[in-house]
Write a protein that holds these residues in place. Structure first.
Motif, PDB file in Angstrom:
ATOM      1  N   GLN A  63     -73.256 -22.415  10.568  1.00 17.71           N
ATOM      2  CA  GLN A  63     -73.053 -23.748  10.010  1.00 17.71           C
ATOM      3  C   GLN A  63     -72.814 -23.679   8.499  1.00 17.71           C
ATOM      4  OE1 GLN A  63     -72.745 -26.635  11.438  1.00 17.71           O
ATOM      5  NE2 GLN A  63     -72.794 -27.934   9.590  1.00 17.71           N
ATOM      6  N   CYS A  64     -73.592 -22.855   7.794  1.00 21.25           N
ATOM      7  CA  CYS A  64     -73.469 -22.756   6.339  1.00 21.25           C
ATOM      8  C   CYS A  64     -72.135 -22.148   5.918  1.00 21.25           C
ATOM      9  CB  CYS A  64     -74.616 -21.930   5.769  1.00 21.25           C
ATOM     10  SG  CYS A  64     -76.202 -22.786   5.795  1.00 21.25           S
ATOM     11  N   ILE A  65     -71.649 -21.167   6.665  1.00 21.81           N
ATOM     12  CA  ILE A  65     -70.341 -20.580   6.357  1.00 21.81           C
ATOM     13  C   ILE A  65     -69.242 -21.621   6.583  1.00 21.81           C
ATOM     14  CG2 ILE A  65     -68.660 -18.820   7.043  1.00 21.81           C
ATOM     15  CD1 ILE A  65     -71.063 -17.027   7.786  1.00 21.81           C
ATOM     16  N   GLY A  66     -69.411 -22.407   7.633  1.00 18.43           N
ATOM     17  CA  GLY A  66     -68.400 -23.413   7.959  1.00 18.43           C
ATOM     18  C   GLY A  66     -68.319 -24.533   6.945  1.00 18.43           C
ATOM     19  N   ASP A  67     -69.457 -24.980   6.411  1.00 13.36           N
ATOM     20  CA  ASP A  67     -69.410 -26.113   5.475  1.00 13.36           C
ATOM     21  C   ASP A  67     -69.387 -25.675   4.011  1.00 13.36           C
ATOM     22  OD1 ASP A  67     -72.061 -25.525   4.685  1.00 13.36           O
ATOM     23  OD2 ASP A  67     -72.901 -26.868   6.186  1.00 13.36           O
ATOM     24  N   GLY A  68     -69.291 -24.375   3.749  1.00 12.75           N
ATOM     25  CA  GLY A  68     -69.086 -23.898   2.387  1.00 12.75           C
ATOM     26  C   GLY A  68     -70.333 -23.647   1.582  1.00 12.75           C
ATOM     27  N   ARG A  69     -71.503 -23.672   2.206  1.00 14.49           N
ATOM     28  CA  ARG A  69     -72.717 -23.332   1.468  1.00 14.49           C
ATOM     29  C   ARG A  69     -72.856 -21.836   1.280  1.00 14.49           C
ATOM     30  NH1 ARG A  69     -77.150 -26.761   4.639  1.00 14.49           N
ATOM     31  NH2 ARG A  69     -75.533 -26.694   6.225  1.00 14.49           N
ATOM     32  N   ILE A  70     -72.164 -21.069   2.106  1.00 15.12           N
ATOM     33  CA  ILE A  70     -72.080 -19.621   1.912  1.00 15.12           C
ATOM     34  C   ILE A  70     -70.635 -19.301   1.557  1.00 15.12           C
ATOM     35  CG2 ILE A  70     -72.222 -17.359   3.017  1.00 15.12           C
ATOM     36  CD1 ILE A  70     -74.518 -18.382   4.687  1.00 15.12           C
ATOM     37  N   THR A  71     -70.424 -18.700   0.395  1.00 14.11           N
ATOM     38  CA  THR A  71     -69.084 -18.363  -0.078  1.00 14.11           C
ATOM     39  C   THR A  71     -69.000 -16.873  -0.395  1.00 14.11           C
ATOM     40  OG1 THR A  71     -69.640 -18.812  -2.385  1.00 14.11           O
ATOM     41  CG2 THR A  71     -68.796 -20.662  -1.075  1.00 14.11           C
ATOM     42  N   VAL A  72     -67.773 -16.369  -0.457  1.00 16.43           N
ATOM     43  CA  VAL A  72     -67.527 -14.987  -0.868  1.00 16.43           C
ATOM     44  C   VAL A  72     -66.550 -15.027  -2.036  1.00 16.43           C
ATOM     45  CG1 VAL A  72     -66.704 -12.706  -0.197  1.00 16.43           C
ATOM     46  CG2 VAL A  72     -67.885 -14.143   1.476  1.00 16.43           C
ATOM     47  N   ASN A  73     -66.969 -14.472  -3.160  1.00 21.36           N
ATOM     48  CA  ASN A  73     -66.161 -14.475  -4.379  1.00 21.36           C
ATOM     49  C   ASN A  73     -65.763 -15.889  -4.785  1.00 21.36           C
ATOM     50  OD1 ASN A  73     -66.279 -11.662  -4.134  1.00 21.36           O
ATOM     51  ND2 ASN A  73     -64.381 -11.589  -2.976  1.00 21.36           N
ATOM     52  N   GLY A  74     -66.650 -16.850  -4.521  1.00 15.81           N
ATOM     53  CA  GLY A  74     -66.401 -18.219  -4.914  1.00 15.81           C
ATOM     54  C   GLY A  74     -65.499 -19.004  -3.988  1.00 15.81           C
ATOM     55  N   SER A  75     -65.085 -18.417  -2.866  1.00 16.47           N
ATOM     56  CA  SER A  75     -64.171 -19.077  -1.937  1.00 16.47           C
ATOM     57  C   SER A  75     -64.840 -19.282  -0.583  1.00 16.47           C
ATOM     58  CB  SER A  75     -62.894 -18.247  -1.750  1.00 16.47           C
ATOM     59  OG  SER A  75     -62.246 -18.044  -2.989  1.00 16.47           O
ATOM     60  N   VAL A  76     -64.436 -20.357   0.108  1.00 14.26           N
ATOM     61  CA  VAL A  76     -64.911 -20.598   1.461  1.00 14.26           C
ATOM     62  C   VAL A  76     -64.129 -19.709   2.413  1.00 14.26           C
ATOM     63  CG1 VAL A  76     -65.185 -22.311   3.288  1.00 14.26           C
ATOM     64  CG2 VAL A  76     -65.504 -22.981   0.908  1.00 14.26           C
ATOM     65  N   VAL A  77     -64.825 -18.971   3.271  1.00 13.64           N
ATOM     66  CA  VAL A  77     -64.194 -18.063   4.238  1.00 13.64           C
ATOM     67  C   VAL A  77     -64.703 -18.406   5.628  1.00 13.64           C
ATOM     68  CG1 VAL A  77     -63.945 -16.212   2.531  1.00 13.64           C
ATOM     69  CG2 VAL A  77     -66.012 -16.337   3.923  1.00 13.64           C
ATOM     70  N   ASP A  78     -64.124 -17.766   6.648  1.00 16.59           N
ATOM     71  CA  ASP A  78     -64.591 -18.014   8.007  1.00 16.59           C
ATOM     72  C   ASP A  78     -65.635 -16.978   8.402  1.00 16.59           C
ATOM     73  OD1 ASP A  78     -63.249 -15.661   8.827  1.00 16.59           O
ATOM     74  OD2 ASP A  78     -61.420 -16.777   9.239  1.00 16.59           O
ATOM     75  N   THR A  79     -66.213 -17.165   9.554  1.00 22.63           N
ATOM     76  CA  THR A  79     -67.315 -16.296   9.992  1.00 22.63           C
ATOM     77  C   THR A  79     -66.858 -14.877  10.289  1.00 22.63           C
ATOM     78  OG1 THR A  79     -66.960 -17.049  12.270  1.00 22.63           O
ATOM     79  CG2 THR A  79     -68.618 -18.225  10.958  1.00 22.63           C
ATOM     80  N   GLU A  80     -65.549 -14.673  10.500  1.00 20.81           N
ATOM     81  CA  GLU A  80     -65.033 -13.341  10.839  1.00 20.81           C
ATOM     82  C   GLU A  80     -64.632 -12.537   9.607  1.00 20.81           C
ATOM     83  OE1 GLU A  80     -65.152 -12.214  13.934  1.00 20.81           O
ATOM     84  OE2 GLU A  80     -66.067 -14.126  14.456  1.00 20.81           O
ATOM     85  N   TYR A  81     -64.887 -13.076   8.431  1.00 20.57           N
ATOM     86  CA  TYR A  81     -64.491 -12.380   7.200  1.00 20.57           C
ATOM     87  C   TYR A  81     -65.138 -10.989   7.150  1.00 20.57           C
ATOM     88  CZ  TYR A  81     -64.011 -11.271   2.236  1.00 20.57           C
ATOM     89  OH  TYR A  81     -63.724 -10.646   1.055  1.00 20.57           O
ATOM     90  N   THR A  82     -64.355  -9.977   6.731  1.00 22.90           N
ATOM     91  CA  THR A  82     -64.838  -8.604   6.618  1.00 22.90           C
ATOM     92  C   THR A  82     -65.238  -8.314   5.175  1.00 22.90           C
ATOM     93  OG1 THR A  82     -63.392  -7.884   8.426  1.00 22.90           O
ATOM     94  CG2 THR A  82     -64.282  -6.170   6.982  1.00 22.90           C
ATOM     95  N   ILE A  83     -66.446  -7.849   4.982  1.00 23.64           N
ATOM     96  CA  ILE A  83     -66.973  -7.575   3.644  1.00 23.64           C
ATOM     97  C   ILE A  83     -66.255  -6.386   3.016  1.00 23.64           C
ATOM     98  CG2 ILE A  83     -69.028  -6.999   2.305  1.00 23.64           C
ATOM     99  CD1 ILE A  83     -69.119  -9.759   3.543  1.00 23.64           C
ATOM    100  N   ASN A  84     -65.847  -6.565   1.751  1.00 25.86           N
ATOM    101  CA  ASN A  84     -65.179  -5.506   0.997  1.00 25.86           C
ATOM    102  C   ASN A  84     -66.052  -5.052  -0.167  1.00 25.86           C
ATOM    103  OD1 ASN A  84     -62.579  -5.666   2.451  1.00 25.86           O
ATOM    104  ND2 ASN A  84     -62.412  -7.680   1.473  1.00 25.86           N
TER     105      ASN A  84
END
Length: 589
Positions: A133-154
């Motif tokens: 839920q948090c990834i979907g509504d933007g409370r969890i971001t990567v590098n300041g951007s909203v991503v989906d749950t399948e994002y691969t960490i770099n």
């Protein structure tokens, strides 16, 4: 023919000088090169989170200045908004919920992993449904951007998680004022501040604690006293005083830490010079620490049949030795008792003055007959912070946090209470491993009586508190419990409105805000605010202090009078500092 070394060095120096001049010239002309990828990612994430925090601050009337928006927003939260309640007769300090952003740089083991799987497995306090839920509504971001749950960490990714933070309440007696302060001061001068930390409060910000940590409470107290009396440096009433050596920002330096559940002596330095001296003394083991513990059973050394006794001096000195021994001689034979370790009724114990016995042992440790246990320690669950001990082979790397480390603790039995079947024990750790005293006492068959993590009982001997905790719990969820699937279903699909302030959205979609009830702070305290009967009682630290010595040299000349010339030299003198707290109430009852 090879160039002489001197010629090669001169040529290299010329090249370095030219590069510096070119770089300086380019900078002065505005030739700013693009920063590396890692710095660009950091800048982007900081910029996005700064804008979000500015929005939060504008909605609450606060302001931010500088780069660390999250921290600045927190610093604007007014301590006056705190409230104080009681639970089972104990005063609790409660912090109202506030927005907070956790920020983590990607670690090597994270690279290539799925974001949702990473959050669920690395941060197990919350559920998969919550993180989705948090990834979907933007409370969890990567590098300041909203991503989906399948994002691969770099590599170099920065993961931010903004939450509506609910800090657990802690046992602090009263609202800090200029004349009344909630933390007992053991000692204070212009360089050192030593206090008696209550059990259940962490030393520094960690986990779910920020404002409710000892460091920030002391900063509040220092700020209040410096505002009320900037020149005072007396300590007759046990209150913290303003720093008289120019420490205008109330900065204190953390030298060591105690476990959150442990109470007792905690020492801070008031300036960088003293912080360096004390830190070096601790690092070089020029310090002696003594703890008090109330343990289960009669601590007579008769519950150690599973541990071998070590008799040889050479065996005892080995780092990897596993076993126990008496430092002097066996204190009893065939049921006989020694003068310091006899099994007595409580009234007899008080007549024996166990406090004097403890103080005598601390002042003369080398003449005391300690029971010493040497048993390596290793973690069995790093995320939960659980350790165990036994005859394990030591790890190759001494800095390996996940490996086996040597550990050694000495114990002295002070008294025994037949009514509660518990003993008061003086503990002297000879090494400094995590949970060392707690793990060693449990291994000896005498766990700390109320240490539920290592063999003790929750609310040991306190039936009233146990009954209240059961009534308050009553199947209800506390703030300590993770979000359930049913609770996630209720907030699933929530999105921030186009004109809705982010703070309002954060509160509206907060699972823990929905867990209402007047007793929720009390319920939370009984889950997270407990403490154990382990108390840091006395520290002895030896530091080197510079001392100026003046010597007189006499010289004479053939045509002049004798004259004196003073020569000043500096030498290091070892200075011993001893700090001791009051006896905790559970050690006197």
């Amino acid at each position: 023919m090879d160039e002489p070394p001197a010629m090669r060095e001169a040529e290299n120096d010329d090249k370095k000088g030219k590069k510096k001049k070119e770089k300086k010239k380019a900078t002065s002309q505005g030739d700013h090169r693009r920063p590396p990828k890692k710095q660009r990612i950091k800048n982007d994430a900081t910029s996005v989170n700064k804008r979000r925090i500015d929005e939060l601050c504008s909605s609450t009337g606060s302001s931010t200045t500088g780069e660390k928006g999250v921290k600045l927003f927190l610093s604007e939260t007014s301590p006056s908004s705190m409230k104080y309640i009681e639970a089972n007769g104990q005063p609790l300090r409660v912090i109202p919920p506030y927005p907070y952003t956790y920020r983590s740089n990607s670690k090597g083991r994270w690279v290539g992993r799925n974001l949702l799987e990473l959050m669920t497995s690395e941060f197990r306090a919350l559920t998969n449904a919550y993180y989705r839920q948090c990834i979907g509504d933007g409370r969890i971001t990567v590098n300041g951007s909203v991503v989906d749950t399948e994002y691969t960490i770099n590599k170099h990714d920065i993961i931010c998680h903004t939450v509506h933070r609910h800090e657990p309440p802690v046992r602090i007696a009263r609202v800090p004022t200029a004349t009344e302060q909630p933390i007992d001061v053991v000692f204070e001068d212009e360089d050192v501040l030593a206090v008696d930390k209550p059990g259940g409060i962490p030393v520094h910000s960690s986990g779910g604690y920020h404002f409710n940590c000892l460091y920030n409470v002391l900063r509040e107290m220092l700020s209040l006293t410096s505002n009320s009396d900037g020149n005072s440096n007396s300590n007759s009433n046990g209150n913290i005083n303003s720093n008289s050596n120019g420490n205008s920002n109330n900065k204190i330096h953390i030298l060591h830490r105690l476990d959150r559940l442990t109470s007792g002596l905690t020492i801070f330095a008031k300036n960088k010079e003293m912080a360096n001296k004390l830190s070096k003394a601790i690092e070089e083991r020029r310090c002696e620490k003594y703890y008090l513990a109330r343990v289960k059973g009669d601590f007579r050394g008769n519950a150690m049949s599973h541990i071998p006794q070590v008799n040889g001096r050479e065996e005892r000195e080995a780092a990897a030795v596993y076993g126990w021994w008496w430092d002097k001689s066996k204190p009893w034979e065939d049921g006989g008792t020694s003068n310091l370790n006899s099994s007595r009724e409580k009234s007899d114990v008080e007549d024996r003055n166990y406090k004097s016995i403890a103080l005598e042992a601390i002042s003369s440790p080398n003449t005391t007959n300690w029971l010493t246990l040497s048993s390596p320690i290793k973690p069995i669950d790093l995320q939960k912070g659980i350790y165990t001990t036994g005859p394990f082979p030591l790890s190759d790397s001494a800095n390996n946090d996940g490996g086996v480390k040597s550990a050694r603790t000495s114990f002295l039995r002070l008294s025994f209470d037949r009514k509660s079947d518990s003993s008061l024990v003086l503990c002297k750790p000879l090494t400094g491993r995590t949970h060392q005293i707690r793990v060693h006492l449990n291994h000896l068959g005498h766990p700390i009586a109320n240490d539920w993590c290592y063999g003790g009982e929750d609310f040991f001997g306190d039936q009233t508190a146990r009954k209240i905790a059961e009534e308050l719990k009553d199947g209800s969820l506390t703030l300590h419990d993770p979000a359930t699937d049913d609770e996630i279903d209720k907030i699933e699909g929530m999105k921030q409105g186009e004109e809705e302030p982010f703070l309002n959205f954060l509160m509206r979609s907060c699972v823990w805000c929905r867990r209402g009830g007047e007793e929720k702070e009390r319920r939370q305290f009984f889950e997270t605010g407990k403490f154990i009967w382990l108390h840091a009682f006395s520290y002895e630290i030896r530091i080197f202090k510079s001392s100026r010595k003046t010597e007189i040299e006499e010289e004479s000349g053939s045509n002049c009078k004798d004259y004196d010339e003073s020569v000043e030299s500096v030498e290091s003198v070892e200075e011993k500092k001893v700090y001791t707290t009051k006896w905790p109430k559970w050690a006197e009852s």
